[in-house]
Design a protein around this motif. Structure first.
Motif, PDB file in Angstrom:
ATOM      1  N   ASP A 155       0.856  -1.179   0.000  1.00  0.00           N
ATOM      2  CA  ASP A 155       0.000   0.000   0.000  1.00  0.00           C
ATOM      3  C   ASP A 155       0.896   1.233   0.000  1.00  0.00           C
ATOM      4  O   ASP A 155       1.575   1.506   0.970  1.00  0.00           O
ATOM      5  CB  ASP A 155      -0.892  -0.023   1.248  1.00  0.00           C
ATOM      6  CG  ASP A 155      -1.937   1.077   1.224  1.00  0.00           C
ATOM      7  OD1 ASP A 155      -1.846   1.980   0.367  1.00  0.00           O
ATOM      8  OD2 ASP A 155      -2.837   1.026   2.066  1.00  0.00           O
TER       9      ASP A 155
ATOM     10  N   ARG B 264       0.153   4.223   0.229  1.00  0.00           N
ATOM     11  CA  ARG B 264      -0.339   5.326   1.044  1.00  0.00           C
ATOM     12  C   ARG B 264       0.175   5.284   2.475  1.00  0.00           C
ATOM     13  O   ARG B 264      -0.069   6.190   3.245  1.00  0.00           O
ATOM     14  CB  ARG B 264      -1.863   5.315   1.065  1.00  0.00           C
ATOM     15  CG  ARG B 264      -2.449   5.552  -0.316  1.00  0.00           C
ATOM     16  CD  ARG B 264      -3.921   5.316  -0.294  1.00  0.00           C
ATOM     17  NE  ARG B 264      -4.105   3.861  -0.096  1.00  0.00           N
ATOM     18  CZ  ARG B 264      -5.267   3.268   0.026  1.00  0.00           C
ATOM     19  NH1 ARG B 264      -6.357   3.964   0.020  1.00  0.00           N
ATOM     20  NH2 ARG B 264      -5.361   1.972   0.178  1.00  0.00           N
ATOM     21  N   ASN B 265       0.863   4.218   2.854  1.00  0.00           N
ATOM     22  CA  ASN B 265       1.365   4.166   4.228  1.00  0.00           C
ATOM     23  C   ASN B 265       2.817   3.701   4.243  1.00  0.00           C
ATOM     24  O   ASN B 265       3.428   3.496   3.203  1.00  0.00           O
ATOM     25  CB  ASN B 265       0.480   3.275   5.111  1.00  0.00           C
ATOM     26  CG  ASN B 265       0.520   1.830   4.678  1.00  0.00           C
ATOM     27  OD1 ASN B 265       1.497   1.353   4.131  1.00  0.00           O
ATOM     28  ND2 ASN B 265      -0.554   1.112   4.924  1.00  0.00           N
TER      29      ASN B 265
ATOM     30  N   SER C  67       3.992  -0.830   6.972  1.00  0.00           N
ATOM     31  CA  SER C  67       3.792  -1.675   8.138  1.00  0.00           C
ATOM     32  C   SER C  67       2.325  -1.622   8.544  1.00  0.00           C
ATOM     33  O   SER C  67       1.764  -0.546   8.745  1.00  0.00           O
ATOM     34  CB  SER C  67       4.681  -1.228   9.294  1.00  0.00           C
ATOM     35  OG  SER C  67       4.377   0.083   9.668  1.00  0.00           O
ATOM     36  N   ARG C  68       1.711  -2.778   8.598  1.00  0.00           N
ATOM     37  CA  ARG C  68       0.309  -2.879   8.976  1.00  0.00           C
ATOM     38  C   ARG C  68       0.171  -3.926  10.064  1.00  0.00           C
ATOM     39  O   ARG C  68       0.892  -4.907  10.075  1.00  0.00           O
ATOM     40  CB  ARG C  68      -0.538  -3.286   7.772  1.00  0.00           C
ATOM     41  CG  ARG C  68      -0.481  -2.268   6.647  1.00  0.00           C
ATOM     42  CD  ARG C  68      -1.242  -2.734   5.456  1.00  0.00           C
ATOM     43  NE  ARG C  68      -2.659  -2.761   5.795  1.00  0.00           N
ATOM     44  CZ  ARG C  68      -3.583  -3.268   5.003  1.00  0.00           C
ATOM     45  NH1 ARG C  68      -3.268  -3.789   3.860  1.00  0.00           N
ATOM     46  NH2 ARG C  68      -4.843  -3.275   5.369  1.00  0.00           N
ATOM     47  N   ARG C  69      -0.762  -3.715  10.968  1.00  0.00           N
ATOM     48  CA  ARG C  69      -1.040  -4.700  12.011  1.00  0.00           C
ATOM     49  C   ARG C  69      -2.083  -5.679  11.479  1.00  0.00           C
ATOM     50  O   ARG C  69      -3.159  -5.269  11.036  1.00  0.00           O
ATOM     51  CB  ARG C  69      -1.562  -4.004  13.263  1.00  0.00           C
ATOM     52  CG  ARG C  69      -0.517  -3.168  13.951  1.00  0.00           C
ATOM     53  CD  ARG C  69      -1.006  -2.573  15.271  1.00  0.00           C
ATOM     54  NE  ARG C  69      -2.437  -2.438  15.409  1.00  0.00           N
ATOM     55  CZ  ARG C  69      -3.121  -1.329  15.127  1.00  0.00           C
ATOM     56  NH1 ARG C  69      -2.504  -0.265  14.702  1.00  0.00           N
ATOM     57  NH2 ARG C  69      -4.428  -1.282  15.296  1.00  0.00           N
ATOM     58  N   VAL C  70      -1.745  -6.960  11.519  1.00  0.00           N
ATOM     59  CA  VAL C  70      -2.652  -7.992  11.039  1.00  0.00           C
ATOM     60  C   VAL C  70      -2.936  -8.954  12.181  1.00  0.00           C
ATOM     61  O   VAL C  70      -2.014  -9.434  12.834  1.00  0.00           O
ATOM     62  CB  VAL C  70      -2.061  -8.756   9.838  1.00  0.00           C
ATOM     63  CG1 VAL C  70      -3.009  -9.842   9.365  1.00  0.00           C
ATOM     64  CG2 VAL C  70      -1.741  -7.795   8.701  1.00  0.00           C
TER      65      VAL C  70
ATOM     66  N   ASN D  73      -7.289  -3.964  20.499  1.00  0.00           N
ATOM     67  CA  ASN D  73      -6.502  -3.025  19.699  1.00  0.00           C
ATOM     68  C   ASN D  73      -6.714  -3.408  18.245  1.00  0.00           C
ATOM     69  O   ASN D  73      -5.967  -4.208  17.706  1.00  0.00           O
ATOM     70  CB  ASN D  73      -5.021  -3.115  20.084  1.00  0.00           C
ATOM     71  CG  ASN D  73      -4.206  -2.020  19.455  1.00  0.00           C
ATOM     72  OD1 ASN D  73      -4.749  -1.112  18.843  1.00  0.00           O
ATOM     73  ND2 ASN D  73      -2.904  -2.101  19.586  1.00  0.00           N
ATOM     74  N   PRO D  74      -7.750  -2.870  17.601  1.00  0.00           N
ATOM     75  CA  PRO D  74      -8.132  -3.325  16.269  1.00  0.00           C
ATOM     76  C   PRO D  74      -6.978  -3.288  15.261  1.00  0.00           C
ATOM     77  O   PRO D  74      -6.319  -2.260  15.129  1.00  0.00           O
ATOM     78  CB  PRO D  74      -9.235  -2.358  15.851  1.00  0.00           C
ATOM     79  CG  PRO D  74      -9.730  -1.759  17.115  1.00  0.00           C
ATOM     80  CD  PRO D  74      -8.571  -1.757  18.057  1.00  0.00           C
ATOM     81  N   PRO D  75      -6.731  -4.401  14.581  1.00  0.00           N
ATOM     82  CA  PRO D  75      -5.693  -4.433  13.557  1.00  0.00           C
ATOM     83  C   PRO D  75      -6.192  -3.802  12.257  1.00  0.00           C
ATOM     84  O   PRO D  75      -7.376  -3.501  12.114  1.00  0.00           O
ATOM     85  CB  PRO D  75      -5.437  -5.931  13.373  1.00  0.00           C
ATOM     86  CG  PRO D  75      -6.734  -6.566  13.714  1.00  0.00           C
ATOM     87  CD  PRO D  75      -7.353  -5.705  14.782  1.00  0.00           C
ATOM     88  N   ASP D  76      -5.291  -3.648  11.317  1.00  0.00           N
ATOM     89  CA  ASP D  76      -5.652  -3.119  10.003  1.00  0.00           C
ATOM     90  C   ASP D  76      -6.369  -4.178   9.162  1.00  0.00           C
ATOM     91  O   ASP D  76      -7.157  -3.861   8.281  1.00  0.00           O
ATOM     92  CB  ASP D  76      -4.401  -2.645   9.259  1.00  0.00           C
ATOM     93  CG  ASP D  76      -3.709  -1.526  10.013  1.00  0.00           C
ATOM     94  OD1 ASP D  76      -4.404  -0.571  10.414  1.00  0.00           O
ATOM     95  OD2 ASP D  76      -2.489  -1.608  10.232  1.00  0.00           O
ATOM     96  N   ALA D  77      -6.058  -5.437   9.421  1.00  0.00           N
ATOM     97  CA  ALA D  77      -6.664  -6.552   8.697  1.00  0.00           C
ATOM     98  C   ALA D  77      -6.666  -7.777   9.598  1.00  0.00           C
ATOM     99  O   ALA D  77      -5.919  -7.840  10.573  1.00  0.00           O
ATOM    100  CB  ALA D  77      -5.870  -6.844   7.426  1.00  0.00           C
TER     101      ALA D  77
END
Length: 63
Positions: A6, A8-9, A12-15, A40-44
């Motif tokens: 992605d 746009r970021n 690093s994303r939390r899955v 702690n809601p993840p990104d996916a």
């Protein structure tokens, strides 16, 4: 599920990962997702299920 970069970021994303072996999976999945979202809601979320989840039920759970 495949990883897509992605732009746009920072990349690093939390899955969140979870799985179930239960035959009555719908209530288990809903409960697990509620717990994940409350902390702690993840990104996916990637969810692995032993049972073959019909497409209509899968779409309902995704919503």
């Amino acid at each position: 599920m495949r990883a897509i970069r992605d732009e746009r970021n920072s990349g690093s994303r939390r899955v969140g990962f979870n799985c179930t072996l239960q035959v009555k999976f719908a209530s288990k999945i809903k409960s697990d997702l509620a717990t994940i979202a409350a902390s702690n809601p993840p990104d996916a979320v990637a969810y692995f299920c032993e049972a073959n989840v019909p497409i209509a039920k899968r779409d309902e759970l995704i919503k």
